[in-house]
Each structure stands twice: as structure tokens, then as C-alpha cells.
Design an enzyme around this catalytic site. Structure first.
Site, PDB file in Angstrom:
ATOM      1  N   HIS A 122      47.691 -48.112 -24.687  1.00 37.86           N
ATOM      2  CA  HIS A 122      47.151 -47.960 -23.326  1.00 37.86           C
ATOM      3  C   HIS A 122      48.125 -47.273 -22.370  1.00 37.86           C
ATOM      4  O   HIS A 122      47.706 -46.809 -21.302  1.00 37.86           O
ATOM      5  CB  HIS A 122      46.767 -49.317 -22.745  1.00 37.86           C
ATOM      6  N   ASP A 159      41.727 -50.112 -32.949  1.00 40.31           N
ATOM      7  CA  ASP A 159      41.780 -51.232 -32.008  1.00 40.31           C
ATOM      8  C   ASP A 159      40.428 -51.345 -31.303  1.00 40.31           C
ATOM      9  O   ASP A 159      39.749 -50.339 -31.055  1.00 40.31           O
ATOM     10  CB  ASP A 159      42.884 -50.979 -30.988  1.00 40.31           C
ATOM     11  N   HIS A 161      39.906 -51.996 -28.265  1.00 40.22           N
ATOM     12  CA  HIS A 161      40.019 -51.363 -26.954  1.00 40.22           C
ATOM     13  C   HIS A 161      40.404 -49.888 -27.140  1.00 40.22           C
ATOM     14  O   HIS A 161      41.283 -49.572 -27.933  1.00 40.22           O
ATOM     15  CB  HIS A 161      41.084 -52.060 -26.103  1.00 40.22           C
ATOM     16  N   ASP A 242      41.763 -56.576 -33.161  1.00 39.35           N
ATOM     17  CA  ASP A 242      40.998 -57.381 -32.211  1.00 39.35           C
ATOM     18  C   ASP A 242      39.501 -57.098 -32.241  1.00 39.35           C
ATOM     19  O   ASP A 242      38.748 -57.648 -31.431  1.00 39.35           O
ATOM     20  CB  ASP A 242      41.541 -57.209 -30.789  1.00 39.35           C
TER      21      ASP A 242
END
Length: 308
Positions: A122, A159, A161, A242
Site C-alpha cells: 500500500h 492479497d 486488498h 487475507d
């Protein structure tokens, strides 16, 4: 197969209620030691250098992370923590990625897994966010390009996200292909299919509740063909676990077998185009038991070894 890690990554203190906690890394390394025993080649992660970080990041971000010496935890944003031990952890995480790239390109190992924290995908060029301080996979890609002279590096990110920081760093750099599956809607609210960069960004968003069949179809239909067409000389992986059905921060329904399947597919891409060379970096994953199972599945598939 090499695994890079460092005790400094455990000292990054995010606080007792934070999802991105030291126990995550301990769960991964304990599971790999228990399941694979002495069949993995363990190495301490070195410190990343400032020049290596500056390939991916603005001086202002290095200043914010490295020159800030908090006496206690401070918040860089509502999710992202800087503690007294955070800077060494971030330097070791990025240093692991650099060392792993050096090792696979030198032929010292075919594949490597970086068991490190904080995660990185991120972090943008100038902003730490979403638990991430430095974007280690971006640092690794630019090291392979600029220090080793490669011309095509691919990053596969599974991931849950979206890796907004990685996309932002490379969306105008045709030397890098970024291929991502992720839940949408979900933080950080990026990664729409129409976000294409200069033709080097391939996003496959999945709706909440999607399970392994939708995940596998997204990779089979869109992402793996794009990786094959790009023919990378090195494959990097942002390995977040995740999207597992037990993870508390998202709503996808994957199992450990889905990660083993995709890792095998990525290994085949690397075998076809990159001499088998893969460097994988731990990103998210916040249920400790799921994290253990998925890390074992991923590393086992990378190394081509079954659990003992």
C-alpha cells in the site's frame, strides 16, 4: 529454496489491538520451521540502503520513517503505526527483498520467500499507509531493473486488498507488469478493471463472498495469460493470505489449497519465461491459523516440496 527473515521485524510494535501484529510473523516462521524442518535455507535479512529505497520512494517518505524517533507509538494515519523499532523493521523487510533478488539473479537459489513485516504494497512513492511503511516489492522490482539490468519484471499480487502503492509506482513504467486479484469494494478503494496504466496494469476485482472457483477463474482467464504474454525475466509475488475465508478483515472465501494452486501456476509462468526465478514477499493475512496454513501451502508449492 531460501527464506529471508529477521528478528527486527518482530519488534515493530503496532499496539495490542492492531491486526498487523508481531504474532503474524511468528506464526509464519514457526509453521515453516515445523513443517519443512531443515529443507529450507534460512538467511537473515540485511538492511536496505537509502539509495535502494530512493528508487521507489521520495526523500520525504524516508525522512518521515527513518528520521522520526518516537518514544512511543505514533499514528501516521488511522491504520499505520510508527514505533521506536519500526524503522529497523522496515529496513530489514526491504533489505530481504533486495537480497532475495540478488540471490536468485546470481543463481544462488531459484526461489526465495521473504517472511517479513511490516507489509509494503500500500505504500506509495511518498506516503506510508495501510499498515505499510516502505513498498518492499517495488524496491525489489526497481533493484532488479536498475541494478541488474533486467527489462521485464512482473509482480503478481493476490492479497485481498489492492496493492494501490505498487500500482501507483509502476503505472507509467512499461518495464513492470502488475497483475492483481483483490476484493472490491474494500480498502483502499482502487483496483478497478479499467485501471490499466500504460497497458501494464491488470486488475481482477472479486466481489465479497467470492470463493476459490471465482479466484481461479480470474487468474486463469485474465491474469495468468497477461503474465505469459509479458514474458517476465523475474517474477515477484506480493503474497497476502487475507482472502482466506477465516480472515477478519475481508469477505472472500479462499482455502489454503487455492493459494497452493495459484503458486503452482505462477511457478509454471516463471519456468517458461524467467528461468524459474521467483521472489515472494509476505503481505497481509490476519487470522493466525489461516496464515500458518496458507504460508505452508505457498512455500511448499514454491519450493516444490511436500510437508513432512
Amino acid at each position: 529454496m531460501r527464506v529471508y527473515t529477521h528478528a527486527a521485524c518482530l519488534a515493530h510494535d503496532t499496539g495490542p489491538a492492531h491486526a498487523e501484529r508481531p504474532q503474524r510473523l511468528a506464526a509464519v516462521t514457526d509453521a515453516l520451521h515445523e513443517v519443512f524442518a531443515d529443507r529450507l535455507d534460512w538467511h537473515e535479512a540485511p538492511l536496505a540502503g537509502e539509495a535502494e529505497l530512493l528508487r521507489a520512494h521520495a526523500p520525504s517518505l524516508l525522512q518521515a520513517v527513518l528520521a522520526t524517533t518516537p518514544r512511543e507509538r505514533i499514528l501516521l494515519d488511522p491504520d499505520t503505526v510508527l514505533s521506536p523499532a519500526s524503522a529497523p523493521a522496515a529496513l530489514r523487510a526491504a533489505g530481504a527483498a533486495i537480497a532475495a533478488v540478488d540471490a536468485v539473479l546470481a543463481g544462488d537459489t531459484l526461489r526465495a520467500f521473504c517472511a517479513v513485516r511490516p507489509p509494503g504494497h500500500h505504500a506509495t512513492r511518498d506516503t506510508a499507509m495501510g499498515f505499510c511503511l516502505f513498498n518492499s516489492v517495488a524496491v525489489a522490482a526497481l533493484h532488479a531493473l536498475d541494478a541488474h539490468g533486467l527489462t521485464r519484471v512482473a509482480i503478481a499480487d493476490f492479497d485481498v486488498h489492492h496493492g494501490n502503492g505498487t500500482q501507483a509506482i509502476f503505472e507509467h513504467d512499461p518495464r513492470v507488469l502488475f497483475a492483481s486479484s483483490h476484493q472490491m469494494p474494500l480498502y483502499p478503494d482502487s483496483g478497478h478493471a479499467e485501471e490499466r496504466g500504460v497497458g501494464n496494469i491488470i486488475n481482477a476485482p472479486l466481489p465479497p463472498g467470492a470463493a476459490g472457483n471465482a479466484f481461479r477463474d480470474a487468474w486463469t482467464t485474465n491474469l495468468l495469460p497477461a503474465l505469459d504474454a509479458f514474458a517476465p525475466q523475474l517474477l515477484l509475488v506480493s503474497a497476502g493470505f487475507d482472502a482466506h475465508r477465516r480472515d477478519p478483515l475481508a469477505q472472500l472465501e479462499l482455502e489454503a489449497d487455492d493459494y497452493a494452486w495459484l503458486t503452482g501456476q505462477l511457478a509454471a509462468v516463471a519456468d517458461r519465461h524467467a528461468g524459474g526465478r521467483i521472489v515472494s514477499l509476505l503481505e497481509g493475512g490476519y487470522d493466525l491459523q489461516a496464515l500458518r496454513e496458507c504460508a505452508v501451502a505457498h512455500v511448499g508449492a514454491l519450493a516444490g516440496i511436500a510437508p513432512a
